[in-house]
Design a protein around this motif. Structure first.
Motif, PDB file in Angstrom:
ATOM      1  N   SER A 101      -7.000 -10.828  -4.620  1.00 14.19           N
ATOM      2  CA  SER A 101      -6.454 -11.215  -3.323  1.00 14.19           C
ATOM      3  C   SER A 101      -6.240  -9.990  -2.440  1.00 14.19           C
ATOM      4  N   LEU A 102      -5.805  -8.889  -3.058  1.00 14.44           N
ATOM      5  CA  LEU A 102      -5.585  -7.657  -2.301  1.00 14.44           C
ATOM      6  C   LEU A 102      -6.906  -7.082  -1.793  1.00 14.44           C
ATOM      7  N   GLU A 103      -7.945  -7.177  -2.619  1.00 10.08           N
ATOM      8  CA  GLU A 103      -9.268  -6.739  -2.159  1.00 10.08           C
ATOM      9  C   GLU A 103      -9.671  -7.510  -0.903  1.00 10.08           C
ATOM     10  N   ASN A 104      -9.479  -8.821  -0.954  1.00 10.29           N
ATOM     11  CA  ASN A 104      -9.825  -9.659   0.199  1.00 10.29           C
ATOM     12  C   ASN A 104      -8.968  -9.335   1.413  1.00 10.29           C
ATOM     13  N   LEU A 105      -7.698  -8.962   1.167  1.00  7.16           N
ATOM     14  CA  LEU A 105      -6.813  -8.618   2.270  1.00  7.16           C
ATOM     15  C   LEU A 105      -7.314  -7.375   2.999  1.00  7.16           C
ATOM     16  N   PHE A 106      -7.837  -6.414   2.251  1.00  4.26           N
ATOM     17  CA  PHE A 106      -8.425  -5.231   2.882  1.00  4.26           C
ATOM     18  C   PHE A 106      -9.625  -5.624   3.741  1.00  4.26           C
ATOM     19  N   LEU A 107     -10.484  -6.478   3.194  1.00  2.00           N
ATOM     20  CA  LEU A 107     -11.665  -6.912   3.944  1.00  2.00           C
ATOM     21  C   LEU A 107     -11.272  -7.712   5.180  1.00  2.00           C
TER      22      LEU A 107
ATOM     23  N   LYS B 176      -0.274  -3.669  10.264  1.00  2.00           N
ATOM     24  CA  LYS B 176      -1.258  -4.155   9.291  1.00  2.00           C
ATOM     25  C   LYS B 176      -1.433  -3.157   8.146  1.00  2.00           C
ATOM     26  N   LEU B 177      -1.481  -1.880   8.476  1.00  2.23           N
ATOM     27  CA  LEU B 177      -1.651  -0.856   7.445  1.00  2.23           C
ATOM     28  C   LEU B 177      -0.442  -0.795   6.517  1.00  2.23           C
ATOM     29  N   ASP B 178       0.746  -0.928   7.082  1.00  5.02           N
ATOM     30  CA  ASP B 178       1.944  -0.890   6.249  1.00  5.02           C
ATOM     31  C   ASP B 178       2.002  -2.111   5.338  1.00  5.02           C
ATOM     32  N   LYS B 179       1.538  -3.250   5.821  1.00  2.42           N
ATOM     33  CA  LYS B 179       1.475  -4.456   4.989  1.00  2.42           C
ATOM     34  C   LYS B 179       0.545  -4.225   3.799  1.00  2.42           C
ATOM     35  N   LEU B 180      -0.585  -3.583   4.036  1.00  2.00           N
ATOM     36  CA  LEU B 180      -1.520  -3.269   2.956  1.00  2.00           C
ATOM     37  C   LEU B 180      -0.888  -2.312   1.954  1.00  2.00           C
ATOM     38  N   ARG B 181      -0.188  -1.306   2.457  1.00  2.00           N
ATOM     39  CA  ARG B 181       0.435  -0.312   1.574  1.00  2.00           C
ATOM     40  C   ARG B 181       1.505  -0.965   0.696  1.00  2.00           C
ATOM     41  N   CYS B 182       2.307  -1.847   1.261  1.00  2.42           N
ATOM     42  CA  CYS B 182       3.327  -2.553   0.473  1.00  2.42           C
ATOM     43  C   CYS B 182       2.675  -3.403  -0.615  1.00  2.42           C
ATOM     44  N   ALA B 183       1.559  -4.054  -0.284  1.00  2.00           N
ATOM     45  CA  ALA B 183       0.875  -4.909  -1.251  1.00  2.00           C
ATOM     46  C   ALA B 183       0.277  -4.086  -2.387  1.00  2.00           C
ATOM     47  N   VAL B 184      -0.184  -2.883  -2.086  1.00  2.00           N
ATOM     48  CA  VAL B 184      -0.738  -2.001  -3.123  1.00  2.00           C
ATOM     49  C   VAL B 184       0.354  -1.596  -4.111  1.00  2.00           C
TER      50      VAL B 184
ATOM     51  N   ALA C  51      -2.595   4.263  -1.472  1.00  2.00           N
ATOM     52  CA  ALA C  51      -1.395   4.270  -0.619  1.00  2.00           C
ATOM     53  C   ALA C  51      -1.354   5.506   0.277  1.00  2.00           C
ATOM     54  N   ASN C  52      -1.758   6.651  -0.252  1.00  2.00           N
ATOM     55  CA  ASN C  52      -1.719   7.885   0.538  1.00  2.00           C
ATOM     56  C   ASN C  52      -2.771   7.881   1.642  1.00  2.00           C
ATOM     57  N   VAL C  53      -3.930   7.274   1.384  1.00  2.00           N
ATOM     58  CA  VAL C  53      -4.932   7.136   2.448  1.00  2.00           C
ATOM     59  C   VAL C  53      -4.380   6.247   3.554  1.00  2.00           C
ATOM     60  N   LEU C  54      -3.706   5.168   3.166  1.00  2.00           N
ATOM     61  CA  LEU C  54      -3.102   4.282   4.169  1.00  2.00           C
ATOM     62  C   LEU C  54      -2.021   5.014   4.966  1.00  2.00           C
ATOM     63  N   SER C  55      -1.246   5.869   4.296  1.00  2.00           N
ATOM     64  CA  SER C  55      -0.217   6.646   4.994  1.00  2.00           C
ATOM     65  C   SER C  55      -0.855   7.569   6.028  1.00  2.00           C
ATOM     66  N   GLN C  56      -1.960   8.189   5.661  1.00  2.00           N
ATOM     67  CA  GLN C  56      -2.664   9.058   6.608  1.00  2.00           C
ATOM     68  C   GLN C  56      -3.168   8.253   7.805  1.00  2.00           C
ATOM     69  N   MET C  57      -3.662   7.055   7.548  1.00  2.00           N
ATOM     70  CA  MET C  57      -4.161   6.213   8.635  1.00  2.00           C
ATOM     71  C   MET C  57      -3.029   5.767   9.557  1.00  2.00           C
ATOM     72  N   ILE C  58      -1.856   5.466   8.970  1.00  2.00           N
ATOM     73  CA  ILE C  58      -0.703   5.087   9.782  1.00  2.00           C
ATOM     74  C   ILE C  58      -0.299   6.239  10.700  1.00  2.00           C
ATOM     75  N   CYS C  59      -0.274   7.436  10.130  1.00  2.00           N
ATOM     76  CA  CYS C  59       0.096   8.619  10.915  1.00  2.00           C
ATOM     77  C   CYS C  59      -0.887   8.832  12.058  1.00  2.00           C
ATOM     78  N   THR C  60      -2.186   8.680  11.764  1.00  2.00           N
ATOM     79  CA  THR C  60      -3.212   8.854  12.787  1.00  2.00           C
ATOM     80  C   THR C  60      -3.093   7.780  13.866  1.00  2.00           C
ATOM     81  N   ALA C  61      -2.811   6.550  13.449  1.00  2.00           N
ATOM     82  CA  ALA C  61      -2.697   5.452  14.409  1.00  2.00           C
ATOM     83  C   ALA C  61      -1.544   5.673  15.384  1.00  2.00           C
ATOM     84  N   PHE C  62      -0.490   6.348  14.915  1.00  2.00           N
ATOM     85  CA  PHE C  62       0.660   6.568  15.784  1.00  2.00           C
ATOM     86  C   PHE C  62       0.462   7.738  16.745  1.00  2.00           C
ATOM     87  N   GLY C  63      -0.488   8.573  16.400  1.00  2.00           N
ATOM     88  CA  GLY C  63      -0.692   9.647  17.339  1.00  2.00           C
ATOM     89  C   GLY C  63      -1.187  10.896  16.723  1.00  2.00           C
TER      90      GLY C  63
END
Length: 234
Positions: free
Chosen positions: A94-100, A178-186, A214-226
Motif C-alpha cells: 500500500s505504501l508503494e502505491n501511495l508513493f506512485l 504530501k511528503l510529510d504524510k509519506l514520511r510518517c507512513a514509512v 525518510a531522509n530523502v523525503l526530509s531533503q525534499m521537504i526542505c527543498t520544497a520550502f525554499g
C-alpha cells in the motif's frame, strides 16, 4: 546504532500512553526524543539501570521454575506468523502505491518532483521483499546536503524542522504536506514490523533502508520550502 526520535516516541505514545521508557543498549535518544520524555514526565531507563518489576513479574519469580519462566514469557509475546507477514507485506505494498499515487498527483505541476517521488517506490518494495524473507536489491544513493551525508544517511535523523501551519501556507505547502504524510507512513511501517515481533523488525538493514527513504523525503521537504539553506538547525 538505532536513534530514537521524537517522532518515534510520539507514535508509540499515541498508540498507548506510558510512564517509563527503557532505552536499548544499541539505541540512543535524539535531543528531540529526550525533550519529549521530559515534557511528558516519562521516566527514562538507561541501559544497565535496574528495572522495577511489575506485579505479575514478581509473582512469576515465586511460582515459575527456572527455565520455564523464559518459555512462559516468550509464549505471552506476540509472534510473527502468516497473518502478520501478510499484514506487513500488504501495508508495504500500500505504501508503494501511495508513493506512485502522490507522484501522479504532481505530474501536471512539477514533473521532476513527481519523478523523484515515484522513484522511491522501488526502495519501499525492497523493504517489502525483506519482510517476506526475500533478498532485497533496491537501495538508495545519498545526495549529500548540509546536514545529511553518506556518514549519517542510514540513521534516523528525524524531522529537519517541525512542520507547522506556517509551512503549509507557503507556495509549496501541498507538496510539503504530501511528503510529510509519506514520511510518517514509512516510519509507521518499521514500527509495525517491530511491534509484531516480525524478524525483519529486528533487522538493522530494514531500519537503514527505512531511514534512507525518510531522509530523502526530509531533503525534499526542505527543498520544497525554499531549500537553498538547510533548515535542520534553523
Amino acid at each position: 546504532m538505532k536513534f530514537i526520535t521524537e517522532f518515534t516516541l510520539r507514535d508509540l505514545y499515541r498508540k498507548g500512553a506510558f510512564t517509563e521508557y527503557e532505552l536499548g543498549a544499541d539505541a540512543r535518544l535524539t535531543p528531540g526524543g529526550r525533550s519529549f520524555l521530559s515534557d511528558k514526565r516519562i521516566r527514562l531507563i538507561e541501559p544497565g539501570a535496574p528495572v522495577k518489576k511489575k506485579a505479575w513479574e514478581k509473582k512469576a519469580d515465586t511460582v515459575t521454575p527456572d527455565g520455564a519462566e523464559a518459555a512462559a514469557q516468550a509464549a505471552d509475546r506476540p509472534s510473527a506468523g502468516p497473518s502478520a507477514d501478510k499484514m506487513l507485506a500488504a501495508r508495504a505494498r500500500s505504501l508503494e502505491n501511495l508513493f506512485l499515487e502522490t507522484g501522479y498527483d504532481f505530474l501536471e505541476t512539477d514533473v521532476n518532483f513527481a519523478k523523484t517521488i515515484m522513484e522511491l517506490s522501488p526502495a519501499v518494495g525492497a523493504i517489502r521483499n525483506m519482510i517476506l524473507g526475500e533478498t532485497p536489491e533496491q537501495s538508495l544513493d545519498c545526495t549529500a546536503c548540509t546536514k545529511i551525508n553518506q556518514d549519517n544517511f542510514d540513521q534516523d535523523l528525524g524531522e529537519c524542522f517541525e512542520i507547522t501551519p506556517f509551512h503549509i501556507q507557503s507556495k509549496n505547502g501541498r507538496q510539503i504536506l504530501k511528503l510529510d504524510k509519506l514520511r510518517c507512513a514509512v516510519y509507521e511501517l518499521a514500527v509495525l514490523a517491530e511491534a509484531s515481533n516480525h524478524p525483519a523488525g529486528k533487522d538493522d538493514d530494514l531500519y537503514r533502508r527505512v531511514n534512507r527513504v525518510a531522509n530523502v523525503l526530509s531533503q525534499m521537504i526542505c527543498t520544497a520550502f525554499g531549500g537553498k539553506e538547510c533548515l535542520r538547525d534553523a
